[in-house]
Design an enzyme around this catalytic site. Sequence first.
Site, PDB file in Angstrom:
ATOM      1  N   ARG A 261       0.923  -1.192  -0.199  1.00  9.21           N
ATOM      2  CA  ARG A 261      -0.095  -0.050   0.104  1.00  9.21           C
ATOM      3  C   ARG A 261       0.779   1.131   0.117  1.00  9.21           C
ATOM      4  NH1 ARG A 261      -2.194   0.299   5.084  1.00  9.21           N
ATOM      5  NH2 ARG A 261      -1.169   2.268   5.381  1.00  9.21           N
ATOM      6  N   ASP A 263       0.775   5.381   0.434  1.00 12.52           N
ATOM      7  CA  ASP A 263       0.294   6.346   1.023  1.00 12.52           C
ATOM      8  C   ASP A 263       0.490   7.661   0.573  1.00 12.52           C
ATOM      9  OD1 ASP A 263      -1.189   4.598   2.661  1.00 12.52           O
ATOM     10  OD2 ASP A 263       0.074   4.900   4.446  1.00 12.52           O
ATOM     11  N   ASN A 278       3.637   0.628   2.836  1.00  7.88           N
ATOM     12  CA  ASN A 278       3.537  -0.267   3.732  1.00  7.88           C
ATOM     13  C   ASN A 278       3.676  -1.700   3.009  1.00  7.88           C
ATOM     14  OD1 ASN A 278       2.453  -2.527   5.482  1.00  7.88           O
ATOM     15  ND2 ASN A 278       1.450  -0.897   6.691  1.00  7.88           N
TER      16      ASN A 278
END
Length: 312
Positions: A261, A263, A278
């Site tokens: 992921r 961000d 992540n």
Amino acid sequence: MSERLPALRVTDPAAFGRVAVLMGGDTSEREVSLDSGGNVLAALRSRGVDAQGVDGVPALLDALQAGRFDRVFNILHGGVGENGVLQGLLAALRVPYTGSDVLGCALTLDKIRTKQVWLSEGLPTPRYERLPRGADLRAAAQRLGLPVFVKPSSEGSSVGVFRVLAESDLAPAIAFAASYDGELLMEQMVRGDELTVGILGDVALPSIRIVPAGEWYDYHAKYVAEDTQYLCPGLEGEDEAALRALALRAFRAAACSGWGRVDVMRDRERGLQLIEINTAPGMTSHSLVPKAAGELGCDYAELCWRVLEQTL
């Protein structure tokens, strides 16, 4: 729905053999990891996979040496689960595992080094200061200009994050820094939309725009609150396409693979700004990658299957 994920590579759960779902451990993210791991375990079993939960790396090593597992679904958040140590161990033992390899994990658990790579690639990320132990936080804040965030370079789940709007807000961060052994990152605060993009193989999933009820997306808003809004897709049209392309480029630049992921913040003046990656995203009831996959018709159990497929 116009978008589709590729067809599944296998349909027989026996193809995976015996799967260890690695969770828990001894990091600050233990409870979140146990929550994620329990959900993954139930999902895999619901599709017929011979999966067992394992708490922490020492227990996993014992089980692997006893020949009990054929592959590992890693949902161990933070620490050795994401810093490359586990990945190096499994690579040495020739045990397939989910997620990024040693380099991608080691690099992206360290937010400072990730930013250095992105900057070398010409990718947008907020200005920052590296704070080794004993650094003068007040001086760093003056150089960057308030407001800023202060956070550990190598933690996740919003652990140890301080929002500093005025000089008077520095005291808690300074107290935390005095007791924290690792490096801290001080980063210019981005004012604007908070966005995240899940990566699954070569696909950037629909983005999610996060709208917390409070002023910012802290630990409570992530894992406890029921009033945080998750808007998916987070943007529309060309803006959405640009966000997803940037996230995939950032993921690859940081040597990541498999799933993860990215961000991102959308600053009102500076546009999209990369924040962090992540490599073992949360898989709790509040987690974001399952929400994004769902927009493409991929439910939670199928998502777990697709992540596990990448180990074949």
